[in-house]
Design a protein around this motif. Structure first.
Motif, PDB file in Angstrom:
ATOM      1  N   GLN A  25       2.011  12.490   6.772  1.00 27.97           N
ATOM      2  CA  GLN A  25       0.765  13.104   6.297  1.00 27.97           C
ATOM      3  C   GLN A  25       0.739  13.284   4.778  1.00 27.97           C
ATOM      4  O   GLN A  25      -0.302  13.505   4.186  1.00 27.97           O
ATOM      5  CB  GLN A  25       0.544  14.467   6.963  1.00 27.97           C
ATOM      6  N   ASN A  28      -1.149  10.502   1.831  1.00 29.01           N
ATOM      7  CA  ASN A  28      -2.487  10.474   1.227  1.00 29.01           C
ATOM      8  C   ASN A  28      -2.514  11.050  -0.177  1.00 29.01           C
ATOM      9  O   ASN A  28      -3.520  10.925  -0.884  1.00 29.01           O
ATOM     10  CB  ASN A  28      -3.485  11.217   2.113  1.00 29.01           C
ATOM     11  N   GLN A  29      -1.430  11.685  -0.581  1.00 28.34           N
ATOM     12  CA  GLN A  29      -1.360  12.182  -1.952  1.00 28.34           C
ATOM     13  C   GLN A  29      -1.505  11.040  -2.957  1.00 28.34           C
ATOM     14  O   GLN A  29      -1.900  11.269  -4.090  1.00 28.34           O
ATOM     15  CB  GLN A  29      -0.032  12.913  -2.191  1.00 28.34           C
ATOM     16  N   HIS A  31      -3.697   8.840  -3.210  1.00 25.70           N
ATOM     17  CA  HIS A  31      -5.072   8.776  -3.716  1.00 25.70           C
ATOM     18  C   HIS A  31      -5.327   9.896  -4.716  1.00 25.70           C
ATOM     19  O   HIS A  31      -5.980   9.687  -5.736  1.00 25.70           O
ATOM     20  CB  HIS A  31      -6.070   8.843  -2.561  1.00 25.70           C
ATOM     21  N   THR A 126       0.294   2.528   0.274  1.00 23.25           N
ATOM     22  CA  THR A 126      -0.112   3.585   1.215  1.00 23.25           C
ATOM     23  C   THR A 126      -1.033   3.024   2.278  1.00 23.25           C
ATOM     24  O   THR A 126      -0.910   3.334   3.464  1.00 23.25           O
ATOM     25  CB  THR A 126      -0.831   4.709   0.455  1.00 23.25           C
ATOM     26  N   GLN A 127      -1.948   2.170   1.821  1.00 28.31           N
ATOM     27  CA  GLN A 127      -2.893   1.605   2.789  1.00 28.31           C
ATOM     28  C   GLN A 127      -2.183   0.709   3.803  1.00 28.31           C
ATOM     29  O   GLN A 127      -2.634   0.554   4.926  1.00 28.31           O
ATOM     30  CB  GLN A 127      -4.002   0.855   2.053  1.00 28.31           C
ATOM     31  N   LYS A 130       0.261   3.391   6.053  1.00 29.72           N
ATOM     32  CA  LYS A 130      -0.347   4.614   6.563  1.00 29.72           C
ATOM     33  C   LYS A 130      -0.111   4.770   8.067  1.00 29.72           C
ATOM     34  O   LYS A 130      -0.234   3.797   8.821  1.00 29.72           O
ATOM     35  CB  LYS A 130      -1.846   4.572   6.280  1.00 29.72           C
ATOM     36  N   ARG A 132      -1.574   6.340  11.244  1.00 32.40           N
ATOM     37  CA  ARG A 132      -2.827   6.969  11.651  1.00 32.40           C
ATOM     38  C   ARG A 132      -2.560   8.143  12.565  1.00 32.40           C
ATOM     39  O   ARG A 132      -1.656   8.107  13.386  1.00 32.40           O
ATOM     40  CB  ARG A 132      -3.729   5.957  12.351  1.00 32.40           C
TER      41      ARG A 132
END
Lengths: 136, 581
Positions: A25, A28-29, A31, A126-127, A130, A132
């Motif tokens: 989790q 996402n940092q 971004h 990250t993409q 990631k 989900r």
């Protein structure tokens, strides 16, 4: 002087994988980091202190990215300050911010350019990596 | 290149590390307040608006062409949008020239939602939504481009918005010297009564009636509230597209909230805070603390486990009169409000089953009446307005403003809401409030577990936790209890009685500690049945007041002594509700 890639992309991949292993989790940092670069080095550096103790895995991700920036810049001959700072210690924070803004403007600009690129790479990885959230 | 000496001291707040002693925008530092220094967020806002521009209203008139139109709407109180850029603080998106900006993407979202609802209801033809906004499946672009909105009045005034969550402190905590975590005030940035000019363009010329339809859809969208925190009163215009649950006209006076720079503001969210708090008290007297909190969360929304939920109820207050005047002098100087207007509670999202609507309407009505009969709204709501009921108190002007006074306004509101017009009706009314709350709990499929009521809360509304006492005062000067808060209620007589006093004791509370007593002068209005028109009662105003004391005994000596005193029926006070001791 030959061309040197400085392997930003590799550094970013390692940062992302390490962060993913700690806490998916926190990924996402990346971004947020990419956005925070626009505010300059100090604000970027300060973010790991803001998150320290509250959201530890996010804090570590920011700090490791800063460490990576420092290493990369060191390889190119620019020293980016990186003191050990405890969030509750105002003196240490003041000293670090003084050091950061005392950097020659040219060095600041190069560092920000490199950090921008590094964060772009972070977002890219990250993409790919990631995890989900499972849907209920 | 030139080196700037001490550069780190000259860097604007925005570019500093977001930590203590560098730039902490959300946190308000009590030390800085004491020292008269500006808070970080004040410096941040100064730095922002210093370089930002205004769009003058004259240069931004409404525009009506066949491919582009712009229209302005005014937000009735505050407007908050969060650009999502800063984790630590809510602040608007800041566009070119430093002007805050409501993004076109948000505008499109709101438009689409309103459009879909109208389509579902059959008010506009099927397919309008995809036609205007584009179709996900066919990947066809919509006709319209939403250009967002800019404020065209002076938006730089009153940006700093103090938010002060205190439900735990007000209702649940026993030791009110010790504030619960997360209940300190924090700052956010919101626009104060902005006039927003929204613009829409179209890829091909449209006829005027089509444009008219587009703006009607848009008006439906903004009537639902814009931006964030709409159920707490932000982002509302003077109409709502939501179903109305309750409406009443009110009139009140009291101590205004202070902004960071100490100017006063009437903040309509005091209504929500009060009603939410009362709901929690009442549910807390009927079921276990967890269920009570969950019920309140469902009704009013909130943040539990860091997950924000939208509640069933939203509200709007349309002020027809709103004055802020200074009161007192020296360190007692305070802004005071005088306000009149209509309060509307609306349904912010659909009910699980439509048959809950009637009981919800009843519940909101009862909660409002409860608030009006026993207390007030906003700061110092537990006390009567001393300016109105204890004028002598202010003969020396170095006194703090205490209390507030609220009353129903207008015959329609009075006819519907006057439930109590004498001492005898109070207990029946309070039983009725609890009964309505029981019905709501059951309608939510929660079992009633009355034996497990929230006993560890300070103010849960249970007969063994609260006593209501009352008497009739002939006029505003006849309040008996107001003096007990300022000097002993019982004189010492050698050998006969000791002095009895709640003055400066934990019973009456002080700054930082909440009192055990509410004191209210409720204006008596008498309703007579009209034989000619049984549905509309005749309303008889009266100079008299119902003087009510609500006390939550805490077993302390002072509190026990005071109850003994009350049991001697001073000034014809009698116990109207709660277990006798």
């Amino acid at each position: 002087m030959g061309w040197n890639s400085y392997e930003l992309d590799r550094a970013a991949q390692k940062l992302v994988l390490d962060a993913r292993q700690r806490d998916p989790q926190s990924l996402n940092q990346s971004h947020n980091m990419r956005m925070a670069v626009a505010y300059g080095l100090e604000r970027f550096w300060g973010e790991h202190l803001r998150l320290k103790g509250r959201e530890e895995t996010k804090s570590i991700f920011w700090k490791e990215t800063w460490d990576a920036l420092q290493r990369i810049m060191q390889n190119s001959g620019v020293t980016i300050p990186n003191d050990a700072v405890v969030p509750s210690n105002t003196g240490q924070i003041q000293t670090m911010s003084a050091k950061l803004w005392a950097l020659p403007v040219e060095d600041q600009r190069v560092a920000i350019a490199v950090l921008t690129q590094l964060c772009d790479c972070l977002v890219w990885w990250t993409q790919r990596y990631k995890v989900r959230r499972e849907r209920p | 290149m030139k080196v700037i000496p001490n550069a780190h001291k000259k860097v604007p707040m925005m570019f500093r590390a977001q930590v203590r002693d560098r730039s902490q925008l959300q946190y308000l530092d009590p030390k800085k307040k004491k020292a008269g220094e500006k808070q970080d967020v004040e410096l941040w806002a100064d730095e922002w608006i210093d370089k930002a521009e205004l769009i003058s209203g004259e240069n931004a008139q409404d525009i009506t062409t066949d491919t582009f139109q712009a229209k302005s709407y005014q937000i009735s109180w505050r407007f908050v949008t969060n650009g999502g850029q800063d984790d630590g603080m809510l602040r608007p998106v800041i566009g070119a020239s430093g002007i805050p900006f409501y993004p076109g993407s948000s505008m499109k979202g709101a438009f689409r939602q309103a459009c879909e609802q109208l389509e579902k209801k059959g008010d506009i033809p099927l397919g309008s939504c995809n036609n205007y906004c584009g179709d996900d499946l066919e990947i066809t672009p919509g006709l319209l481009r939403f250009q967002g909105a800019y404020p065209i009045n002076d938006w730089t005034i009153g940006l700093l918005d103090l938010v002060h969550p205190q439900q735990g402190w007000q209702v649940m905590t026993r030791d009110t010297n010790d504030k619960p975590r997360g209940e300190s005030a924090y700052a956010q940035i919101s626009l104060y009564q902005p006039t927003l000019r929204f613009a829409i363009s179209c890829s091909k010329p449209l006829l005027p009636d089509r444009w008219q339809q587009i703006w009607q859809i848009w008006e439906q969208a903004i009537a639902a509230g814009l931006g964030s925190k709409v159920s707490t009163g932000y982002g509302q215009i003077n109409q709502t597209s939501h179903p109305i649950v309750y409406r009443a006209k009110l009139k009140g006076q009291g101590q205004a909230a202070k902004l960071i720079d100490d100017t006063g503001e009437f903040r309509p969210n005091i209504f929500r805070a009060a009603i939410r708090g009362h709901a929690l008290r009442i549910f807390g007297g009927l079921t276990d603390s967890e269920t009570a909190q969950q019920l309140v969360e469902n009704l009013f929304g909130g943040i539990q486990q860091r997950e924000a939920t939208v509640g069933l109820l939203g509200f709007q207050f349309q002020a027809s009169k709103s004055d802020i005047k200074p009161f007192g002098s020296g360190k007692y100087a305070q802004p005071a409000y005088e306000v009149e207007g209509e309060l509307v509670w609306f349904l912010a999202k659909p009910l699980a089953t439509p048959n809950q609507e009637l009981i919800l309407k009843k519940l909101v009505g009862k909660l409002m009446q409860f608030a009006m009969i026993l207390g007030g709204f906003g700061k110092s709501w537990r006390r009567v307005d001393h300016r109105k009921f204890f004028e002598e108190y202010y003969e020396d002007s170095y006194k703090a403003l205490i209390g507030c006074h609220w009353q129903w306004l207008g015959e329609n509101t009075q006819g519907r809401n006057v439930q109590v017009s004498g001492l005898k009706q109070v207990s029946g009314f309070l039983d009725n409030v609890r009964q309505t709350a029981r019905e709501w709990i059951q309608s939510q499929n929660n079992p009633l577990r009355e034996a497990e009521w929230a006993q560890d809360w300070r103010e849960s509304w249970h007969p063994s936790n609260v006593q209501v006492w009352g008497r009739i005062a002939d006029n505003a000067d006849e309040s008996a209890a107001v003096r007990w808060f300022h000097k002993p209620y019982q004189q010492r007589i050698q050998g006969i009685q000791s002095e009895g006093s709640i003055y400066r004791s934990p019973v009456t509370g002080k700054i930082g500690q909440i009192s055990l007593i509410w004191h209210r002068m409720y204006p008596l209005i008498v309703l007579r049945r009209d034989p000619e028109n049984p549905r509309k009662p005749i309303i008889r105003p009266s100079p008299r007041y119902l003087e009510i004391i609500t006390i939550f005994p805490d077993e302390s000596t002072e509190s026990n002594d005071f109850l003994d005193f009350m049991n001697s029926h001073p000034e014809q006070f009698e116990q109207l509700w709660g277990d006798k001791n």
